[in-house]
Every structure is written in C-alpha cells, then in structure tokens.
Scaffold this motif. Structure first.
Motif, PDB file in Angstrom:
ATOM      1  N   TYR A  16       0.828  -1.207   0.000  1.00 36.64           N
ATOM      2  CA  TYR A  16       0.000   0.000   0.000  1.00 36.64           C
ATOM      3  C   TYR A  16       0.859   1.252   0.000  1.00 36.64           C
ATOM      4  N   ILE A  17       0.205   2.339  -0.413  1.00 33.09           N
ATOM      5  CA  ILE A  17       0.833   3.662  -0.458  1.00 33.09           C
ATOM      6  C   ILE A  17       0.021   4.601   0.417  1.00 33.09           C
ATOM      7  N   ASP A  18       0.698   5.337   1.268  1.00 33.36           N
ATOM      8  CA  ASP A  18       0.039   6.354   2.094  1.00 33.36           C
ATOM      9  C   ASP A  18      -0.388   7.498   1.178  1.00 33.36           C
ATOM     10  N   ILE A  19      -1.703   7.741   1.098  1.00 27.45           N
ATOM     11  CA  ILE A  19      -2.215   8.791   0.197  1.00 27.45           C
ATOM     12  C   ILE A  19      -2.761   9.973   0.999  1.00 27.45           C
ATOM     13  N   THR A  20      -2.192  10.208   2.191  1.00 27.68           N
ATOM     14  CA  THR A  20      -2.647  11.328   3.014  1.00 27.68           C
ATOM     15  C   THR A  20      -2.544  12.647   2.265  1.00 27.68           C
ATOM     16  N   GLU A  21      -1.388  12.894   1.641  1.00 27.92           N
ATOM     17  CA  GLU A  21      -1.195  14.156   0.922  1.00 27.92           C
ATOM     18  C   GLU A  21      -2.165  14.277  -0.244  1.00 27.92           C
ATOM     19  N   LEU A  22      -2.372  13.178  -0.964  1.00 28.01           N
ATOM     20  CA  LEU A  22      -3.312  13.195  -2.085  1.00 28.01           C
ATOM     21  C   LEU A  22      -4.723  13.471  -1.593  1.00 28.01           C
ATOM     22  N   SER A  23      -5.093  12.838  -0.469  1.00 27.36           N
ATOM     23  CA  SER A  23      -6.431  13.044   0.092  1.00 27.36           C
ATOM     24  C   SER A  23      -6.615  14.482   0.550  1.00 27.36           C
ATOM     25  N   ASN A  24      -5.571  15.036   1.195  1.00 27.66           N
ATOM     26  CA  ASN A  24      -5.646  16.433   1.643  1.00 27.66           C
ATOM     27  C   ASN A  24      -5.767  17.386   0.455  1.00 27.66           C
ATOM     28  N   ALA A  25      -5.016  17.087  -0.604  1.00 26.32           N
ATOM     29  CA  ALA A  25      -5.082  17.930  -1.806  1.00 26.32           C
ATOM     30  C   ALA A  25      -6.474  17.856  -2.437  1.00 26.32           C
ATOM     31  N   LYS A  26      -7.066  16.654  -2.422  1.00 25.83           N
ATOM     32  CA  LYS A  26      -8.416  16.488  -2.975  1.00 25.83           C
ATOM     33  C   LYS A  26      -9.438  17.288  -2.181  1.00 25.83           C
ATOM     34  N   ILE A  27      -9.312  17.230  -0.840  1.00 25.52           N
ATOM     35  CA  ILE A  27     -10.230  17.988   0.021  1.00 25.52           C
ATOM     36  C   ILE A  27     -10.060  19.484  -0.204  1.00 25.52           C
ATOM     37  N   ALA A  28      -8.786  19.918  -0.319  1.00 22.84           N
ATOM     38  CA  ALA A  28      -8.523  21.348  -0.559  1.00 22.84           C
ATOM     39  C   ALA A  28      -9.108  21.792  -1.896  1.00 22.84           C
ATOM     40  N   ALA A  29      -8.979  20.951  -2.919  1.00 20.75           N
ATOM     41  CA  ALA A  29      -9.522  21.293  -4.242  1.00 20.75           C
ATOM     42  C   ALA A  29     -11.044  21.371  -4.199  1.00 20.75           C
ATOM     43  N   GLU A  30     -11.661  20.445  -3.468  1.00 21.14           N
ATOM     44  CA  GLU A  30     -13.122  20.467  -3.341  1.00 21.14           C
ATOM     45  C   GLU A  30     -13.588  21.713  -2.596  1.00 21.14           C
ATOM     46  N   ASN A  31     -12.851  22.060  -1.536  1.00 20.02           N
ATOM     47  CA  ASN A  31     -13.203  23.275  -0.788  1.00 20.02           C
ATOM     48  C   ASN A  31     -13.043  24.519  -1.648  1.00 20.02           C
ATOM     49  N   ALA A  32     -11.963  24.556  -2.440  1.00 19.27           N
ATOM     50  CA  ALA A  32     -11.734  25.709  -3.317  1.00 19.27           C
ATOM     51  C   ALA A  32     -12.830  25.813  -4.374  1.00 19.27           C
ATOM     52  N   SER A  33     -13.225  24.663  -4.926  1.00 15.66           N
ATOM     53  CA  SER A  33     -14.282  24.657  -5.931  1.00 15.66           C
ATOM     54  C   SER A  33     -15.605  25.113  -5.326  1.00 15.66           C
ATOM     55  N   ARG A  34     -15.876  24.658  -4.102  1.00 24.43           N
ATOM     56  CA  ARG A  34     -17.114  25.062  -3.431  1.00 24.43           C
ATOM     57  C   ARG A  34     -17.107  26.561  -3.149  1.00 24.43           C
ATOM     58  N   ALA A  35     -15.953  27.072  -2.688  1.00 23.92           N
ATOM     59  CA  ALA A  35     -15.851  28.508  -2.397  1.00 23.92           C
ATOM     60  C   ALA A  35     -16.027  29.334  -3.672  1.00 23.92           C
ATOM     61  N   LYS A  36     -15.451  28.844  -4.772  1.00 19.07           N
ATOM     62  CA  LYS A  36     -15.591  29.554  -6.043  1.00 19.07           C
ATOM     63  C   LYS A  36     -17.051  29.598  -6.472  1.00 19.07           C
TER      64      LYS A  36
END
Length: 267
Positions: A177-197
């Motif tokens: 397995y690969i730790d995808i914490t950073e990828l998950s955080n980036a996905k959440i940040a992108a979703e938040n940015a899209s929602r804010a936009k």
C-alpha cells in the motif's frame, strides 16, 4: 596386459585423466566438457562427466536463484509498504517502508494479524466484500483507512494478492500500500476551493442581477416616455438596454455553471 586393458576400459582413460577430471570437479571448473571415447559410456570418466554436467546445471540454477533473491530483496525494500502473511493471516514479514508508515517495528508486527492496523472506519460488509473478491479473483485493490501505532488514522491505497502453491492452495497473502494522506488532503482542498468559487460566483451573480434589472427597467421607462426622448437619447437608451440584456444573459450563464458544478443541474 589384459589386466591393464580391463582397468583402462573401466576407468575410461588413464589414471591421470581420471585424476584430472576429479580435480576439475573439486575446483568447480565447468569450462570444458569431457570427451567420452566410444564404448566407454559406463566408465569412471563417463560417470564423472555426468556428475560434472549435473553439478554445472545445479550451479547455473543456484546463481539464477541467487539473482532472483537479490532482485526480490531490492523490490521488497521499495517505497511501497509491504506485508506478507501466511494463509491464516499471521504477519511473517514487513519491509522498512511499512515500519516508517505505521510506526510499528518488524518485531512488533511479525506474529500479529493485519487487524493491528484496523481503523474502525469500515464495517463488516466492507471486509466481507473485500475478501470475497480476493478469494474469487486472487486480488483486491482500493482505498482504505489504516491506523498508525500512535493512533493516527490515515488513508492508503491497498493491494492484496494471493500466493498459491501445490494443488492451487493459498499459501500466503501479500499486501502492498501507499500512504495517500497528501493526495487526500489535496483532494479535500480542491473540493473546498471549488465550493468557495461556486459560492462566490453565485453570490456575485445575484448581487449583480438585482441592480441590473433596475437599470433595464428604468431604461425601458425612459424609452417609452413621457416625455418622448429625442433621437439621440433614444439611441443611447437602446444601447443601455442592449448592453444590459447582454450582461444579464452572461450572469444567467454563470448561475447555470454554478448549478451544474454543484450538481443541481445535470447535462
């Protein structure tokens, strides 16, 4: 003479040739093949030659196995966290990436089961479906939550594969397995940015639409009179109305785009 001839036939050559053949085998020298004389197939030298060929084949196989083991050792210490269990799910071996990711040393993990890393975020149905897939297809991969030794939960992309032995019986499981914490955080940040936009565009569009409707309403009143506008005034009023409708259409398109991004409208 008969005794010598009989001994020569038994040996398949001279005593020196036999000794030389034995010395080659002792040294592990397989560079040259021994020529067997006609009618000497059952001689000592012929037997030594067959032994030499067998040892040579074993040496080639040993070197090939050693090379494969070196490759496997390098692959095992890859950037991916790796865990090997027996058929009962008992952990037999983990690599350095596993200890770095989970916080558990090899000594702490070996002898345990993968439940050591269970996050508690997945229900029984999730694991039932996962193991059904593994037993049916031999592999499973997907996103799953794990737990580090310090109690921290983290997302990882996990692949589980079966290893089968004789009679197609499962002997081991290999988990990587690969730790995808950073990828998950980036996905959440992108979703938040899209929602804010989307929220900003929606708010801005509504704020612009209200005064724009007022401008269009007043322009139409001026156009209709009384008093009747002059020819120059009429041209200017028409320009105001035309530009106003253009901006209103643009605002409506922005609102439609926001609605599509938020899922309120489907294409």
């Amino acid at each position: 003479w008969r005794s010598y001839a009989s001994l020569h036939a038994t040996l398949g050559g001279s005593a020196d040739e036999v000794q030389a053949q034995i010395s080659k085998i002792e040294r592990g020298d397989f560079s040259t093949d021994t020529t067997i004389k006609p009618g000497m197939g059952n001689s000592v030298i012929a037997g030594l030659s067959r032994m030499q060929n067998t040892l040579q084949a074993n040496e080639i196989e040993r070197k090939r196995t050693e090379a494969e083991l070196r490759i496997a050792a390098v692959a095992f210490e890859s950037q991916e966290s790796l865990m090997i269990t027996d058929a009962s799910g008992i952990i037999l071996r983990v690599n350095r990436a596993f200890t770095e990711t989970t916080g558990y040393t090899a000594e702490e993990a070996v002898g345990q089961t993968p439940r050591l890393l269970k996050s508690g975020r997945h229900d029984t149905d999730f694991y039932h479906t996962m193991w059904e897939t593994i037993n049916h297809t031999g592999t499973w991969h997907g996103e799953i939550w794990g737990r580090r030794k310090n109690g921290e939960l983290y997302p990882k992309w996990l692949t589980i594969s079966t290893v089968r032995g004789e009679n197609n019986k499962i002997t081991h499981y290999v988990g990587s397995y690969i730790d995808i914490t950073e990828l998950s955080n980036a996905k959440i940040a992108a979703e938040n940015a899209s929602r804010a936009k989307s929220e900003f565009l929606s708010s801005m569009s509504h704020e612009l639409r209200t005064p724009l409707n007022a401008i269009l309403g007043f322009a139409q009143l001026l156009e209709q009179g009384p008093p009747a506008p002059t020819l120059i005034q009429t041209g200017r009023i028409k320009e105001i109305v035309r530009s106003g409708w253009y901006l209103l259409d643009l605002i409506n398109e922005i609102l439609d785009l926001v609605a599509i991004e938020s899922g309120r409208i489907s294409l």
